[in-house]
Design a protein around this motif. Structure first.
Motif, PDB file in Angstrom:
ATOM      1  N   LEU A   1       5.351  11.156 -47.145  1.00 36.95           N
ATOM      2  CA  LEU A   1       4.975  10.957 -48.815  1.00 36.95           C
ATOM      3  C   LEU A   1       6.407  11.200 -49.650  1.00 36.95           C
ATOM      4  CD1 LEU A   1       2.615  10.673 -50.854  1.00 36.95           C
ATOM      5  CD2 LEU A   1       2.309  13.090 -50.748  1.00 36.95           C
ATOM      6  N   PHE A   2       7.055  12.301 -49.211  1.00 32.93           N
ATOM      7  CA  PHE A   2       8.071  12.343 -49.906  1.00 32.93           C
ATOM      8  C   PHE A   2       9.078  11.248 -50.046  1.00 32.93           C
ATOM      9  CE2 PHE A   2      12.654  13.271 -49.958  1.00 32.93           C
ATOM     10  CZ  PHE A   2      12.859  13.603 -51.129  1.00 32.93           C
ATOM     11  N   VAL A   3       9.366  10.471 -48.888  1.00 30.12           N
ATOM     12  CA  VAL A   3      10.330   9.484 -48.792  1.00 30.12           C
ATOM     13  C   VAL A   3       9.597   8.401 -49.704  1.00 30.12           C
ATOM     14  CG1 VAL A   3      11.182   7.651 -47.390  1.00 30.12           C
ATOM     15  CG2 VAL A   3      11.337   9.971 -46.460  1.00 30.12           C
ATOM     16  N   GLY A   4       8.316   7.978 -49.547  1.00 25.52           N
ATOM     17  CA  GLY A   4       7.801   7.043 -50.414  1.00 25.52           C
ATOM     18  C   GLY A   4       8.045   7.327 -51.938  1.00 25.52           C
ATOM     19  N   SER A   5       7.708   8.486 -52.444  1.00 22.64           N
ATOM     20  CA  SER A   5       8.036   8.944 -53.535  1.00 22.64           C
ATOM     21  C   SER A   5       9.296   8.721 -54.177  1.00 22.64           C
ATOM     22  CB  SER A   5       7.439  10.237 -53.728  1.00 22.64           C
ATOM     23  OG  SER A   5       5.958  10.510 -53.393  1.00 22.64           O
ATOM     24  N   MET A   6      10.286   9.387 -53.277  1.00 21.26           N
ATOM     25  CA  MET A   6      11.584   9.150 -53.534  1.00 21.26           C
ATOM     26  C   MET A   6      11.891   7.541 -53.747  1.00 21.26           C
ATOM     27  SD  MET A   6      13.948  11.226 -54.238  1.00 21.26           S
ATOM     28  CE  MET A   6      15.658  10.604 -54.894  1.00 21.26           C
TER      29      MET A   6
ATOM     30  N   GLY B   1      -0.752   9.417 -60.600  1.00 20.50           N
ATOM     31  CA  GLY B   1      -1.197   8.784 -59.419  1.00 20.50           C
ATOM     32  C   GLY B   1      -2.886   8.897 -59.473  1.00 20.50           C
ATOM     33  N   LEU B   2      -2.910   9.904 -60.165  1.00 20.11           N
ATOM     34  CA  LEU B   2      -4.626  10.158 -60.316  1.00 20.11           C
ATOM     35  C   LEU B   2      -4.765  10.226 -61.813  1.00 20.11           C
ATOM     36  CD1 LEU B   2      -4.352  13.515 -57.869  1.00 20.11           C
ATOM     37  CD2 LEU B   2      -5.592  11.422 -57.277  1.00 20.11           C
ATOM     38  N   GLY B   3      -6.440   9.958 -61.891  1.00 22.18           N
ATOM     39  CA  GLY B   3      -6.720   9.384 -63.379  1.00 22.18           C
ATOM     40  C   GLY B   3      -6.340  10.336 -64.458  1.00 22.18           C
ATOM     41  N   SER B   4      -6.392  11.657 -64.123  1.00 24.15           N
ATOM     42  CA  SER B   4      -6.265  12.563 -65.216  1.00 24.15           C
ATOM     43  C   SER B   4      -4.614  12.298 -65.796  1.00 24.15           C
ATOM     44  CB  SER B   4      -6.257  13.999 -64.799  1.00 24.15           C
ATOM     45  OG  SER B   4      -7.166  14.027 -63.866  1.00 24.15           O
ATOM     46  N   PHE B   5      -3.848  11.914 -65.337  1.00 24.07           N
ATOM     47  CA  PHE B   5      -2.473  11.986 -65.450  1.00 24.07           C
ATOM     48  C   PHE B   5      -2.387  10.826 -66.381  1.00 24.07           C
ATOM     49  CE2 PHE B   5       1.564   9.072 -65.233  1.00 24.07           C
ATOM     50  CZ  PHE B   5       2.267   9.887 -65.821  1.00 24.07           C
ATOM     51  N   VAL B   6      -2.987   9.644 -66.076  1.00 17.18           N
ATOM     52  CA  VAL B   6      -2.980   8.479 -67.395  1.00 17.18           C
ATOM     53  C   VAL B   6      -3.461   8.761 -68.382  1.00 17.18           C
ATOM     54  CG1 VAL B   6      -3.728   5.983 -67.808  1.00 17.18           C
ATOM     55  CG2 VAL B   6      -2.743   6.785 -65.321  1.00 17.18           C
ATOM     56  N   ALA B   7      -4.759   9.493 -68.475  1.00 20.76           N
ATOM     57  CA  ALA B   7      -5.603  10.023 -69.524  1.00 20.76           C
ATOM     58  C   ALA B   7      -4.559  11.065 -70.395  1.00 20.76           C
ATOM     59  CB  ALA B   7      -6.772  10.574 -69.110  1.00 20.76           C
ATOM     60  N   GLU B   8      -4.193  12.099 -69.946  1.00 23.35           N
ATOM     61  CA  GLU B   8      -3.487  12.668 -70.710  1.00 23.35           C
ATOM     62  C   GLU B   8      -2.046  12.446 -71.241  1.00 23.35           C
ATOM     63  OE1 GLU B   8      -3.016  16.414 -68.148  1.00 23.35           O
ATOM     64  OE2 GLU B   8      -5.256  16.817 -68.311  1.00 23.35           O
ATOM     65  N   MET B   9      -1.414  11.494 -70.444  1.00 19.50           N
ATOM     66  CA  MET B   9      -0.367  10.978 -71.124  1.00 19.50           C
ATOM     67  C   MET B   9      -0.718  10.059 -72.047  1.00 19.50           C
ATOM     68  SD  MET B   9       2.250  12.142 -69.725  1.00 19.50           S
ATOM     69  CE  MET B   9       3.757  11.553 -69.534  1.00 19.50           C
ATOM     70  N   LEU B  10      -1.731   9.143 -72.316  1.00 20.80           N
ATOM     71  CA  LEU B  10      -2.064   8.062 -73.255  1.00 20.80           C
ATOM     72  C   LEU B  10      -2.378   8.973 -74.336  1.00 20.80           C
ATOM     73  CD1 LEU B  10      -4.048   5.315 -71.722  1.00 20.80           C
ATOM     74  CD2 LEU B  10      -2.073   5.323 -72.994  1.00 20.80           C
TER      75      LEU B  10
ATOM     76  N   TYR C   1       8.507   8.490 -63.464  1.00 21.10           N
ATOM     77  CA  TYR C   1       7.946   9.622 -63.674  1.00 21.10           C
ATOM     78  C   TYR C   1       7.132  10.188 -62.557  1.00 21.10           C
ATOM     79  CZ  TYR C   1       6.434  13.586 -66.238  1.00 21.10           C
ATOM     80  OH  TYR C   1       5.834  15.040 -66.682  1.00 21.10           O
ATOM     81  N   LEU C   2       6.160   8.995 -62.140  1.00 24.81           N
ATOM     82  CA  LEU C   2       5.415   9.292 -61.093  1.00 24.81           C
ATOM     83  C   LEU C   2       6.033   9.682 -59.694  1.00 24.81           C
ATOM     84  CD1 LEU C   2       2.520   6.931 -59.989  1.00 24.81           C
ATOM     85  CD2 LEU C   2       3.957   7.495 -58.438  1.00 24.81           C
ATOM     86  N   GLY C   3       7.277   8.890 -59.332  1.00 22.53           N
ATOM     87  CA  GLY C   3       7.858   9.383 -58.176  1.00 22.53           C
ATOM     88  C   GLY C   3       8.530  10.720 -58.436  1.00 22.53           C
TER      89      GLY C   3
END
Lengths: 620, 485
Positions: free
Chosen positions: A125-130, B383-392, A143-145
């Motif tokens: 999961l780390f490698v994928g996120s990185m 990656g989870l719904g709350s993120f998109v919601a709170e960011m918007l 920011y997601l990564g």
């Protein structure tokens, strides 16, 4: 070939999903195949893409792979898209290549762990996120990564979750980096409001067109990004989490807390270098942060007793070099040092892990010694890694990358940053020689098992080769990354070489005289504690926060509601008491009421206006 | 008529379930909710994306009261959420509720009917009717099947919401009379009451009446104190419905009524409402960290998450409002999921005390893994719904009030602190309690997997929700900006 870019993050993510859902039921061999294989395949893809790139670079110097539109609200439409350019390719190569070697190493290091599948799930999961972080075409995806690697860092620092101390270290890392992430998020809000997009290329183009150099907006955004970068990359004043992060298994320290994740801040600033160039005061701040951190880390590394904590402070210090380079505008030199540092610091950590395996996790360098005969492969590779870190001239990668930074510091920043870098180089050579001497030379004080097999040794040897050979590509690297190459001045190379050799020499002299084993002075204790940052933060932030949360756990605003309820209940009790069915009470009440009413009448009855009487008296 | 059936299906299902025992009642409840879910999807997909299936029948014509129901994108999203969480509530109570099973499901379904009605009603009297309808069975759910302090908590819940309801009722009557005086028409119809001419002062006080009622339900700081008690003492299904749905009726009320009916007064009031939102975000998150009772902790996180909703509502731009809609859904799934998870946990351990829990990962890794994902949703992991919601919400709010937005963003750090504390005290650490029990069963794993899957979907591809809500939000915004000019 470039179309395969999506496989880079997808492969490790798939490995994560498989291991997370099925991990416990898979035989160990299958778990290994999935966990290591996914990263190995990603490395193969990275190499293939790199080769295709070198053979025929795409027009415009970048390739964008659009995967899907994340969402589209009010004209703000971030994409899930990958952006491949030389900088991203270098990062992908480092992440997958070093990552693969560390995964191989970990199959042996984590051999007896009950949480084996969980470990590799988190690592994948780390490698994928990185890879998502470094390939993101959009700052929101970046920011997601960025948060994803933070999560993995947390999960892996706290991998041995039964020990509360590990949990504390893991939480500290997550919370401190999230303080920086908050600044990063606010920077995103500003960019969206002002420029209407987060697509990196577009942001840079629009910023350059709309924001004057030195303008408030550019400075604000760059400063907030710097705060985010400092959190992730453990730069002052947010460096406090990294030494504690050593609570995680050593392969984690090597991959996440040395080679890749902690350099994400360097990557971010390098990626956004156009924007930073618009904010000269922030560039100066980057340089100052880097210079301060590199000294702070180096002094602290000098005073540590734990092998891994030496390396942790060394990492803080080395990333300080990268920030110094970024601050003077030499971002390709920063990325070059990022790459060589990934090689030799991963090597040093894996070597330290090999020592820990042999000594049943005795990491105190003062209790070790003389291990060079017992652990020859570990010893030689560790020396190579140490030499690269110290910047031993001509043969090591670290010499070339550090020399490039020193030269840029002089030519672009002037004598002060150069002198700071030089002092840091001396200290670096000093502390790394100290740990090598204390661990591997002298008499053997601690029992040690023989070295483990090829899965430990091959990664060490491979990284040792990279720690030497990685520097020879310097000119080509610069041309690949920035389109031009600039070598240092011979005179400066000589000065840097002399300084680092002097550090080695001084360490050797001190070791011969037994100075390293002497009891600590106050200064050493101060340095060892990381310059007292923890204590200050504890008093300023942690204790008041915990105190308030605990003291107010019953919620002071609930007392208001309770008071109303209490009033109603009290009134009820009073009225119930008054209805006791005895005439005596009622008459008494009646009388009392009459008296009270009368009293009120007397007291509040409006008297004759006093002023009127006086007035009549004075009237003649 | 189909909209009326949407309300009636749970009502009838509840009546059918009433005399049944155990399995029978559960299956009837599932059937009624599934039928309603199929119905609402059918009605929506038959429409064109705007307001569909407008039903308006005379009810009490002398009083100007009509049976006016309508379904637009916002209602649709919230009703789907209601029915899905309703289904999960039945599944989550499968083994927890063993006494008076028929009556339990009757109350559950009638609460859900009230909630569906609230999301559909466009006549203010009818809205108030549904508003009250959902409270009584909810009160019984807490008072009969709740935990140790259920009596206190259920009283408190009832009194708070009743007091809020009183404000609402007075404000509705006030608005209707003002409208009658201005136009000579006696009506409770939302569409006609829009643009009622009135003085600034009157508008402000009426708006405040609506606001207080909805703010209690939301709950907005500092009117939140009923919530920790009610959530903690309710049975799992009760907590799920409370957190997932009942709180949303407050947000919905602000979105549909309080702001559009009084656009100018709301604009004046917006900075104060947003400040309350920010205060809720931070205060709720800090207090969550201080709790020992796991359910109470999660209850306080709702105060924090709904603070984002309040903040976004009063920013009143498309970005923030889309964030608000998504936040309502994501919070319902994530926090509802956490309550379900805690229900499963305390069914096994008979405690929610964080001093006694710990080391559960050793015993039940699947439970731990699901808990980790839900906790990460609570702290707003991308990656989870709350993120998109709170960011918007934050993106949208930043245009209007940058300083308040920056303060609200600090809530992300506070959320991290409590979220990781949950993990540490529940799943990590040593197994101090000597716990030993079976990991998730298939039914339980299915419930949690559905919630987590939905959260991932909303986190990675939330566009369908935005598309559904877009037209409805645009028309609300049109109403409000029309009032301004």
């Amino acid at each position: 070939m470039l179309r395969l870019a999506w496989l880079l993050p997808a492969l490790p993510f798939a490995g994560f999903v498989a291991l997370a859902l099925l991990g416990r039921r898979l035989p160990r061999a299958t778990a290994t195949a999935v966990g290591v294989g996914s990263v190995g395949l990603a490395f193969a893809v990275a190499v293939a893409i790199g080769a295709a790139w070198l053979a025929a670079p795409p027009a415009g110097g970048a390739y964008v792979q659009h995967l899907w539109r994340w969402f589209d609200v009010a004209g703000f439409a971030p994409d899930v898209a990958l952006f491949v350019d030389p900088l991203a390719l270098v990062m992908c190569g480092v992440v997958t290549g070093v990552g693969f070697l560390i995964h191989v190493y970990a199959t042996e290091y984590m051999r007896d762990e009950p949480g084996y599948a969980r470990f590799f799930a988190s690592m994948n999961l780390f490698v994928g996120s990185m890879l998502t972080l470094v390939l993101a075409d959009d700052l929101l995806l970046l920011y997601l990564g960025w948060e994803g690697v933070g999560l993995c860092s947390y999960l892996l620092i706290g991998f041995w979750y039964r020990d509360a101390a590990n949990g504390r270290a893991a939480r500290k890392a997550f919370v401190v980096t999230r303080v920086g992430d908050t600044a990063f998020a606010i920077a995103l809000f500003l960019i969206v409001r002002e420029l209407g997009t987060l697509e990196i290329d577009e942001v840079l183009v629009r910023a350059a067109a709309q924001w004057p150099a030195g303008g408030t907006l550019a400075i604000l955004v760059a400063a907030l990004l710097l705060a985010g970068a400092a959190g992730k990359s453990a730069q002052a004043p947010l460096q406090v989490w990294l030494p504690d992060a050593m609570a995680g298994p050593t392969p984690v320290s090597a991959l996440i807390h040395a080679a890749t994740m902690v350099t994400a801040g360097v990557y971010l600033i390098a990626r956004m270098n156009v924007l930073f160039a618009l904010a000269p005061p922030v560039m100066t701040a980057v340089m100052i942060v880097g210079a301060a951190t590199l000294l702070l880390g180096a002094f602290s590394a000098l005073a540590q007793r734990d092998l891994k904590r030496v390396l942790a402070y060394s990492t803080i210090s080395q990333i300080g070099y990268m920030f110094l380079a970024l601050g003077v505008g030499a971002w390709s030199a920063a990325v070059f040092h990022l790459m060589t540092h990934a090689f030799f610091k991963a090597l040093l950590f894996l070597g330290a892990g090999a020592v820990l395996l042999a000594t049943h996790h005795e990491g105190d360098v003062l209790k070790l010694g003389g291990l060079r005969r017992r652990l020859p492969v570990t010893f030689w590779t560790f020396v190579i890694g140490g030499a690269a870190l110290a910047g031993v001239p001509l043969v090591t990668a670290g010499f070339f990358s550090k020399d490039a930074i020193l030269w840029e510091a002089w030519s672009r920043g002037g004598p002060v940053p150069w002198a700071v870098g030089l002092l840091g180089a001396f200290l670096t050579a000093l502390y790394v020689s100290r740990v090598i001497l204390l661990t591997f030379f002298g008499e053997q004080k601690h029992a040690a098992e023989p070295e483990r097999g090829l899965r430990i040794q091959l990664p060490l040897v491979a990284l040792a080769a990279l720690s030497i050979g990685g520097g020879w590509v310097h000119g080509g690297f610069d041309r690949f990354l920035a389109g031009d190459a600039h070598g240092g001045e011979a005179l400066f190379e000589v000065v840097a070489a002399v300084i680092s050799l002097a550090g080695v020499g001084v360490a050797w002299l001190a070791w011969r005289r037994g100075l390293w084993a002497r009891p600590d002075g106050a200064l050493q204790r101060f340095w060892r504690s990381g310059w007292g940052f923890d204590a200050v933060y504890h008093t300023l932030f942690v204790r008041p926060y915990v105190w308030f949360a605990r003291a107010n756990a019953r919620d002071v605003f609930d007392r208001g509601a309770d008071a109303i309820a209490g009033l109603a209940r009290g009134g009820n009790r009073l009225l119930v008491a008054s209805q006791d069915g005895r005439v005596r009470t009622y008459v008494a009440g009646l009388a009392l009421g009459a008296v009270v009413l009368l009293a009120i009448g007397v007291i509040f009855a409006r008297p004759e206006p006093a002023g009127a009487e006086t007035a009549t008296e004075v009237r003649p | 008529m189909s909209l009326l059936w949407l309300v009636l299906l749970p009502v009838v299902g509840g009546l059918l379930a009433l005399p049944l025992r155990d399995r029978g009642a559960r299956w009837v409840a599932l059937g009624a909710l599934a039928a309603a879910l199929a119905l609402v999807c059918a009605v929506w997909s038959a429409g064109d994306g705007g307001r569909v299936a407008d039903l308006s029948l005379a009810w009490l014509p002398q009083m100007g009261i009509r049976l006016h129901l309508a379904l637009d994108g916002i209602s649709f999203v919230l009703i789907v959420l209601t029915l899905v969480l309703g289904l999960l509530a039945v599944l989550a109570s499968w083994t927890e509720i063993r006494e008076r099973v028929g009556f339990f499901h009757f109350n559950l379904l009638w609460t859900l009917a009230g909630i569906v009605g609230v999301f559909l009603a466009l006549d203010l009297f009818l809205f108030f009717f549904f508003w009250e309808l959902m409270i009584v069975p909810m009160y019984l759910l807490i008072a009969i099947w709740g935990h140790e302090n259920r009596t206190h908590a259920s009283f408190k819940f009832f009194l708070f919401t009743q007091a809020g309801g009183l404000f609402l009722f007075v404000a509705i009557l006030g608005l209707v009379f003002v409208h009658q005086q201005a136009t000579g028409e006696l009506t409770f119809d939302h569409d006609r009451l829009l643009d009622t001419p009135m003085s600034e002062g009157v508008a402000f006080w009426l708006m405040l009446g609506f606001f207080v009622a909805f703010a209690v339900k939301l709950p907005a700081f500092p009117l939140h104190t009923w919530l920790p008690d009610a959530h903690t003492e309710a049975p799992t299904a009760g907590s799920l419905v409370l957190a997932g749905l009942l709180l949303k009726t407050g947000a919905y009320g602000l979105l549909r009524f309080a702001i559009p009916l009084f656009p100018q007064a709301s604009a004046t009031f917006a900075p104060y409402a947003m400040a309350l939102g920010v205060a809720g975000i931070l205060y709720g998150a800090v207090l969550a960290f201080g709790q020992r009772d796991l359910k109470r902790l999660i209850a306080y996180t709702s105060v924090s998450h709904l603070g984002f909703v309040l903040l976004g509502l009063y920013a009143w731009n498309e970005m923030a409002l889309q964030g608000v809609v998504l936040q309502m859904v994501a919070h319902g799934l994530a926090t509802g999921g956490l309550f379900v998870l805690v229900g499963m946990l305390s069914e096994r351990t008979h405690t929610r005390d964080l001093e006694k829990l710990g080391g559960i990962w050793d015993v039940a890794p699947r439970l731990g893994g699901a808990g980790m994902v839900l906790v990460m949703a609570a702290l707003g992991l991308p990656g989870l719904g709350s993120f998109v919601a709170e960011m918007l919400i934050l993106f949208g709010t930043f245009r209007v009030a940058p300083v308040m937005t920056a303060l609200a963003t600090l809530g992300l750090v506070c959320a991290t602190i409590y979220a990781l504390w949950i993990v540490q005290r529940t799943f990590h650490g040593e197994n101090r309690g000597g716990w030993s029990f079976a990991d998730l069963r298939a039914r339980e794993a299915g419930v949690l997997a559905a919630l987590i899957g939905a959260l991932l979907w909303l986190g990675l591809y939330p566009q369908p929700v935005f598309d559904v809500a877009r037209a409805a939000l645009a028309s609300l915004q049109g109403v409000v900006s029309g009032g301004h000019s």
